[in-house]
Design a protein around this motif. Sequence first.
Motif, mmCIF file in Angstrom:
data_model
loop_
_atom_site.group_PDB
_atom_site.id
_atom_site.type_symbol
_atom_site.label_atom_id
_atom_site.label_comp_id
_atom_site.label_asym_id
_atom_site.label_seq_id
_atom_site.Cartn_x
_atom_site.Cartn_y
_atom_site.Cartn_z
ATOM 1 N N ARG B 2 0.724 -1.115 0.031
ATOM 2 C CA ARG B 2 -0.015 -0.100 -0.086
ATOM 3 C C ARG B 2 0.831 1.241 -0.030
ATOM 4 N NH1 ARG B 2 -2.436 -2.142 5.380
ATOM 5 N NH2 ARG B 2 -0.278 -2.605 5.296
ATOM 6 N N ILE B 3 0.620 2.393 -0.710
ATOM 7 C CA ILE B 3 1.181 3.503 -1.097
ATOM 8 C C ILE B 3 0.235 4.586 -1.039
ATOM 9 C CG2 ILE B 3 2.880 4.868 -2.703
ATOM 10 C CD1 ILE B 3 3.612 2.135 -3.874
ATOM 11 N N LYS B 19 -4.400 12.194 -11.565
ATOM 12 C CA LYS B 19 -4.050 11.440 -12.759
ATOM 13 C C LYS B 19 -3.070 10.455 -12.978
ATOM 14 C CE LYS B 19 -6.660 14.415 -15.773
ATOM 15 N NZ LYS B 19 -6.991 15.829 -15.985
ATOM 16 N N GLY B 20 -1.571 10.939 -12.218
ATOM 17 C CA GLY B 20 -0.644 10.194 -12.314
ATOM 18 C C GLY B 20 -0.719 8.803 -11.320
ATOM 19 N N ALA B 21 -1.517 8.983 -10.286
ATOM 20 C CA ALA B 21 -1.927 7.937 -9.322
ATOM 21 C C ALA B 21 -2.736 6.821 -10.057
ATOM 22 C CB ALA B 21 -2.554 8.434 -7.981
ATOM 23 N N LEU B 22 -3.639 7.471 -10.884
ATOM 24 C CA LEU B 22 -4.666 6.641 -11.626
ATOM 25 C C LEU B 22 -3.910 5.621 -12.446
ATOM 26 C CD1 LEU B 22 -7.722 8.661 -12.059
ATOM 27 C CD2 LEU B 22 -7.005 7.064 -10.171
ATOM 28 N N GLU B 23 -3.025 6.442 -13.407
ATOM 29 C CA GLU B 23 -2.274 5.555 -14.238
ATOM 30 C C GLU B 23 -1.145 4.603 -13.695
ATOM 31 O OE1 GLU B 23 0.015 7.272 -17.441
ATOM 32 O OE2 GLU B 23 -1.657 8.599 -18.002
ATOM 33 N N ALA B 95 4.537 2.978 2.301
ATOM 34 C CA ALA B 95 5.383 4.073 1.564
ATOM 35 C C ALA B 95 4.347 5.548 1.552
ATOM 36 C CB ALA B 95 5.912 3.906 0.347
ATOM 37 N N MET B 96 4.950 6.467 1.436
ATOM 38 C CA MET B 96 4.077 7.904 1.214
ATOM 39 C C MET B 96 4.883 8.505 0.354
ATOM 40 S SD MET B 96 4.433 10.457 4.394
ATOM 41 C CE MET B 96 3.618 12.004 3.214
ATOM 42 N N LEU B 97 4.207 9.192 -0.842
ATOM 43 C CA LEU B 97 4.777 10.179 -1.879
ATOM 44 C C LEU B 97 4.224 11.688 -1.583
ATOM 45 C CD1 LEU B 97 5.324 7.628 -3.287
ATOM 46 C CD2 LEU B 97 4.688 8.608 -5.372
ATOM 47 N N VAL B 307 5.729 6.362 -7.699
ATOM 48 C CA VAL B 307 5.206 5.102 -7.342
ATOM 49 C C VAL B 307 6.134 3.944 -7.655
ATOM 50 C CG1 VAL B 307 3.221 3.517 -7.752
ATOM 51 C CG2 VAL B 307 2.811 6.117 -7.557
ATOM 52 N N ARG B 308 6.737 4.003 -8.877
ATOM 53 C CA ARG B 308 7.396 2.878 -9.233
ATOM 54 C C ARG B 308 8.771 2.696 -8.303
ATOM 55 N NH1 ARG B 308 9.233 4.500 -14.142
ATOM 56 N NH2 ARG B 308 7.945 2.994 -15.493
ATOM 57 N N GLN B 309 9.335 3.874 -7.980
ATOM 58 C CA GLN B 309 10.343 3.831 -7.110
ATOM 59 C C GLN B 309 10.067 3.191 -5.679
ATOM 60 O OE1 GLN B 309 11.553 7.888 -6.914
ATOM 61 N NE2 GLN B 309 13.573 7.473 -5.868
#
Lengths: 329, 329
Positions: B2-3, B19-23, B95-97, B307-309
């Motif tokens: 979970r991020i 939008k980035g999160a949805l992708e 993790a959190m961004l 998110v990938r990182q």
Amino acid sequence: MRIAIDAMGGDHAPALIVKGALEAAREWPDIQLLLVGDTPRIEEHIEGTMPSNVKIIHASDVIGPDEEPVKAVRRKKDSSMVVAGRLVREGQAEAMLSAGNTGALMTTGLLVVGRIEGIERPALVYMLPTIDDVGVLALDLGANMDAKPEHLLQYAIMGSIYRTKVQGLKNPRVGLLNVGTEAMKGNELSKAAYSLLEAAPIHFIGNVESRDVLAHNCDVLVCDGFAGNIMLKTMEGTAGMLFSTLKETLTSSFVNKIAASILRSSMQKLRKKMDYKEHGGAPLLGVNGLVIKCHGSSDIKAVKNGVRQAKIAIESQLIPSIAAEISGK
Amino acid sequence: MRIAIDAMGGDHAPALIVKGALEAAREWPDIQLLLVGDTPRIEEHIEGTMPSNVKIIHASDVIGPDEEPVKAVRRKKDSSMVVAGRLVREGQAEAMLSAGNTGALMTTGLLVVGRIEGIERPALVYMLPTIDDVGVLALDLGANMDAKPEHLLQYAIMGSIYRTKVQGLKNPRVGLLNVGTEAMKGNELSKAAYSLLEAAPIHFIGNVESRDVLAHNCDVLVCDGFAGNIMLKTMEGTAGMLFSTLKETLTSSFVNKIAASILRSSMQKLRKKMDYKEHGGAPLLGVNGLVIKCHGSSDIKAVKNGVRQAKIAIESQLIPSIAAEISGK
């Protein structure tokens, strides 16, 4: 006016140092130049008659570029650099120039020439290039590794005097190198220095960030020797990397090569602009006499520029002005 | 896995963050994404059906870019950033961004998420660009302004683990940022840190100078947060100045414009290479959970990269590895 030149220090010593000194002597007959070093080796590079305002002062030894500074200066009392320092200390010269070992020159300034009364630590000064070609006077760039807030205050005062007296700038803007522009940013050193600079008789404009320095957001940039040296070498490394990648790009294909040939002279100008070595010698401020570090790769032009810089500083009474401001003399 | 994503932080929040999160959610269905922020404002930017692995966690408040970090984090307990931090602390996210206020995010890491046992100071980490495009992991770049030698030792260990675990590099070379390469160079901090690093279970290669960093002379660059931040911003400023002067050159005449049009795509590549923002988010290492700072101007691609990182770091057991090495747990 007498200026001592370490004829044996630098990548192109003694040949280009001697040649540069002779050109300077011919251009400014009012300066007496003292060429310090091995007499026969200096004489080899003197073509025609020696100008009457040049004198050779023999010194049998040389400090090498990789020698440990303090040891070298203590042991090699008859090295060209130490002898030149002694000439300044004894009042036989108002200034000395050297393209030799930087650490050894700072040690010579500190131990042989000696500090101005009241100055705690001398500072190494460079003009950093700015986008508008005016430049920022930055200090300290590596003479003193563990600065105290009071040292930064003295750098600010010395830097302001230099820009005013030598460079004719009225009311130079002094900035403190920091990680943000707000007043309470930074480490313990920069916070304490901020308060001292605010109360000082200078035009303090607050904290400045290194990313804005090249945009000429201040005229005097005050920093501790460690961070200042990191900044200087980062500029050099970043510009160097960009130019080498650019070169790769410009030669990577036939059409790029054509484009490159069109741009050649513009690119050379840009490269020169970013090269802080082009911006003259680096004075060590705070010692009791003018000590100027010329770049290790100094050529004839660089030596002449160094002499010109020393001449202006002497004429503008730089050292007495700093002494008067700091020790109230 | 979970991020948590701070949907409200950054120049383009919430639109591009959402939008980035949805992708990212669509690309990696095994990740559960928690979008933290104002529910109606987040929902505005959800087009079509929300992926089943995305959940909105409501937070009514936002920390602004100019707020004083410690005050903001203490007072705004229901801000998207602090709520995301709490999700990590409580084990509801690994993790959190955030692309929000950097200082506030460091404070959230320290005060809300909390340090790993045994870690004295967390460090802000960036990948600096290198000429060979591999990059150098540098830390600390500004989380801790008054570092002690022991902090630098912990940075070296955390940086080595990051490059080994997350980036798959065997035996990464650790360098200490200094003003010269010799062992006894530098200030009191760097001299004391040198001895500690020499004795540490890492591949310590000694002091490195900032002018050589871009040539990729080490894989992990250890520095104190003050000097590191100065270095980072100097790189940014120098590259920025060069590019703007270059642009001026390339548009200064008709023939230069022709040359420029030939070089356009090469120049864009070069510019991208120098832009550390392109090199992913900046983790705050040493806190007990993954906290990643995305650049303030983060767009869809940057959020996805973040998110990938995070995903790779979680899969590679980064935090447990650091905890095991530091506290022997």
